[in-house]
Write an enzyme that holds these catalytic residues in place. Structure first.
Site, mmCIF file in Angstrom:
data_model
loop_
_atom_site.group_PDB
_atom_site.id
_atom_site.type_symbol
_atom_site.label_atom_id
_atom_site.label_comp_id
_atom_site.label_asym_id
_atom_site.label_seq_id
_atom_site.Cartn_x
_atom_site.Cartn_y
_atom_site.Cartn_z
ATOM 1 C CE1 TYR A 1 -7.577 -6.336 1.919
ATOM 2 C CE2 TYR A 1 -6.995 -8.325 3.114
ATOM 3 C CZ TYR A 1 -6.717 -7.391 2.141
ATOM 4 O OH TYR A 1 -5.582 -7.510 1.384
ATOM 5 C CE LYS B 1 -3.231 -11.879 6.525
ATOM 6 N NZ LYS B 1 -4.462 -11.348 5.954
ATOM 7 C CE1 TYR C 1 -3.463 -2.771 0.399
ATOM 8 C CE2 TYR C 1 -2.072 -3.507 2.215
ATOM 9 C CZ TYR C 1 -3.100 -3.739 1.316
ATOM 10 O OH TYR C 1 -3.764 -4.935 1.334
ATOM 11 C CG ASP D 1 -11.378 -14.540 4.063
ATOM 12 O OD1 ASP D 1 -10.459 -15.153 4.645
ATOM 13 O OD2 ASP D 1 -11.196 -13.502 3.390
HETATM 14 C C1 LIG Z 1 -4.879 -11.254 4.539
HETATM 15 C C2 LIG Z 1 -6.244 -11.665 4.187
HETATM 16 C C3 LIG Z 1 -6.565 -12.063 2.873
HETATM 17 C C4 LIG Z 1 -5.551 -12.053 1.749
HETATM 18 O O1 LIG Z 1 -4.502 -12.923 1.971
HETATM 19 P P1 LIG Z 1 -3.104 -12.698 1.191
HETATM 20 O O2 LIG Z 1 -2.275 -13.876 1.603
HETATM 21 O O3 LIG Z 1 -2.555 -11.392 1.673
HETATM 22 O O4 LIG Z 1 -3.413 -12.674 -0.250
HETATM 23 C C5 LIG Z 1 -7.865 -12.452 2.624
HETATM 24 N N1 LIG Z 1 -8.797 -12.457 3.593
HETATM 25 C C6 LIG Z 1 -8.531 -12.086 4.861
HETATM 26 C C7 LIG Z 1 -9.596 -12.146 5.888
HETATM 27 C C8 LIG Z 1 -7.248 -11.678 5.197
HETATM 28 O O5 LIG Z 1 -6.985 -11.279 6.454
#
Ligand SMILES: *Cc1c(COP(=O)(O)O)cnc(C)c1O
Length: 427
Positions: free
Chosen positions: A147, A277, A19, A248
Site C-alpha cells: 500500500y 504519518k 473509503y 516507503d
Molecule cells: C498511509 C500510507 C501512505 C499514504 O499516506 P497519506 O498521508 O495517507 O497520503 C503511503 N504509504 C504507506 C506505507 C502508508 O501507510
C-alpha cells in the site's frame, strides 16, 4: 450548540469519510477531545486508542511538549510560502531527518502527505533517468500486498486486488508486480524468492525507474511482516541492475517496527526514502521524500535541471515545528524499550486469540499487533465489541489490528488486547 444527533445527521449528509459512500451509512463516533491515549466521545464515553490515528499519534494526544511547540510557532508564523523563503523549523527538521535516517540520504523534500511524498519520490527517480539520458526507464516494480497511498501514481503500485486496479484499467500506469514476500519477520530467507526477484528486476531493468516497497512491514495492504533479508536483497539486486530503490516508511518510520526505520533492520540505504504519518506525532499533515546526492546530481544534469514540484504548503512551519518536537520527544527517551514493552504486552495479550476457531494467525512485531481471521471481519459487530471494552480499533478485511501510541501503559495495552480477542471471538 448543535446537538450530537444534529451533528451526526449533518455528517452523514455532507461529510465524506475515508473509503466511505456518500451519503454515509455507518455512523462514525463523535469525538469531543483526546488526551494521552484516550479519545473522549461526545456521549461521555472514553476509549483507549489502539490505532494511534493510523500510525501517527505515537506520543498520544495533547502531549505537552508538542502542544507547546505548536503554540510557540503559531505565535511566530503559521505559514509562509517556501518558494524564495525559508525558515528555521524546516531547516532544523531537514537536518534532523538526514541525521537519523540511513546514511547517505542527504536531501529532503518536504510535502503535505504520504501519497504526495510517493509522487515526489517517483518523480525524482523518473526525472533522474530522463536527465541522465535513459528516458525509457519509467516503470516501477513492486511486490504484491503493498500500500503506497491513494493518488494515482501510488495507487498504481498498491496491491492490484486490494487497490481495485480493475476499476482503473487504462488510467493507472501498468507497473510490474512480483509475488508478495514470504511471510514472517523471523522466517528463514527463501533463496528461490530472492532468485525470482533478481530475475524479474534484470528482465525489466531497461524499462524500470525504480523498485518501490514497504520494508519489513506491509501495512494497509494486509499487515504482513517479512524477513529484512528480502529488503537487503533488493538493495543488491537493484544496484547491480541500474535500478533505483524507493523505500516507503510512511507507516514504519520513527520506531514502530522496533527499529527507528525499518531499513535499519536490513542495514541498507535506499536511493529515496519516504516518511510521513508519525513525522509530526500525529498533529499535522506532513511527509518527506529524502534522496541521495546521486539522485539530486542526476536531476541537475538534465535539460530541466530542477525538480518540478512545489506544494503550496511545502515546509509548513507549524508542521515542521511540531515534527521537530515529536522527534525530540522520541529520541529523548528509550523509545526502543517502550516499543519492546508494548511488543511483549501485545504478544502475551493477543496469544489467547490464537486458540479461537476463526483465527488464522496472530502476529506481533514491535508495537504492531495483528489478529487475522479466516473470513472478513463484521465491522459493525467488531466495533461494538471493542468499544464496549472501552477501546478504539478499526479492523479492515480479515484483520483486527493495533498499533498503540508508545505512551500506552501496560494496562492500556492489556485492555486493547482483551478487546481485540473479544472481537475476534464474535466478529
Ligand atoms: C498511509 C500510507 C501512505 C499514504 O499516506 P497519506 O498521508 O495517507 O497520503 C503511503 N504509504 C504507506 C506505507 C502508508 O501507510
Amino acid at each position: 450548540m448543535t446537538s450530537q444527533e444534529e451533528l451526526l445527521a449533518l455528517d452523514a449528509r455532507h461529510v465524506w469519510h475515508p473509503y466511505g459512500p456518500m451519503p454515509g451509512t455507518v455512523p462514525p463516533l463523535l469525538v469531543r477531545e483526546a488526551a494521552g491515549v484516550r479519545l473522549r466521545l461526545a456521549d461521555g464515553r472514553e476509549l483507549v486508542d489502539g490505532m494511534s490515528s493510523w500510525w501517527a499519534a505515537v506520543h498520544g494526544y495533547r502531549h505537552p511538549v508538542l502542544d507547546a511547540a505548536l503554540t510557540a510557532q503559531a505565535g511566530r508564523m503559521s505559514h509562509v510560502m517556501f518558494g524564495g523563503l525559508t525558515h528555521e523549523p524546516a531547516i532544523s527538521l531537514a537536518r534532523t531527518l538526514v541525521e537519523i535516517t540511513p546514511d547517505g540520504l542527504e536531501h529532503v523534500f518536504l510535502c503535505d502527505s504520504g501519497s504526495v511524498s510517493i509522487e515526489v519520490a517517483v518523480k525524482m527517480c523518473m526525472q533522474y533517468w530522463q536527465s541522465t539520458g535513459q528516458p525509457g526507464k519509467r516503470r516501477l516494480l513492486t511486490w504484491r500486498g503493498g500500500y503506497h497511498g491513494d493518488t494515482f501514481q501510488p495507487m498504481s503500485v498498491c496491491d492490484p486486488d486490494g487497490g481495485m486496479h480493475s476499476l482503473w484499467k487504462g488510467t493507472l500506469a501498468e507497473q510490474v508486480f512480483v509475488p508478495a514476500p514470504p511471510p514472517g519477520f523471523g522466517a528463514p530467507l527463501d533463496q528461490s524468492y530472492v532468485d525470482m526477484l533478481a530475475e524479474q528486476v534484470a528482465a525489466h531493468a531497461h524499462e524500470l525507474a525504480a523498485v518501490i516497497v514497504e520494508p519489513v512491514v506491509q501495512g494497509a495492504g494486509g499487515m504482513r511482516f517479512h524477513n529484512p533479508g528480502y529488503v537487503r536483497a533488493l538493495r543488491e539486486i537493484t544496484a547491480e541492475n541500474g535500478v533505483l530503490l524507493i523505500l516507503d516508511e510512511i507507516a514504519t518510520g520513527f520506531g514502530r517496527s522496533g527499529a527507528l526505520f525499518a531499513a535499519d533492520h536490513a542495514g541498507i540505504t535506499p536511493d529515496v526514502l519516504c516518511v510521513g504519518k508519525a513525522l509530526t506525532g500525529g498533529y499535522l499533515s506532513m511527509a518527506a521524500a529524502l534522496c541521495t546526492p546521486e539522485i539530486a546530481d542526476g536531476i541537475s544534469r538534465g535539460e530541466l535541471p530542477v525538480l518540478a514540484h512545489g506544494p503550496t504548503f511545502m515546509g509548513n512551519p507549524l508542521a515542521s515545528a511540531v515534527a521537530n518536537a515529536s522527534i525530540e520527544v522520541l529520541l529523548g527517551q528509550d523509545w526502543l524499550a517502550e516499543v519492546r514493552r508494548i511488543e511483549a504486552g501485545l504478544q502475551s495479550g493477543l496469544s489467547a486469540a490464537a486458540e479461537l476457531p476463526a483465527v488464522r494467525e496472530v502476529r506481533v512485531l514491535g508495537a504492531i499487533g495483528v489478529v487475522q481471521l479466516d473470513h472478513p471481519v463484521d465491522m459493525a459487530t467488531a466495533t461494538r465489541v471493542v468499544t464496549e471494552h472501552g477501546v478504539w480499533v478499526r479492523p479492515f478485511r480479515d484483520l483486527i489490528y493495533t498499533m498503540p501510541p508508545y505512551v500506552s501503559s501496560d494496562e492500556d495495552v492489556e485492555s486493547i488486547a482483551r478487546a481485540i480477542v473479544a472481537a475476534a471471538a464474535v466478529a
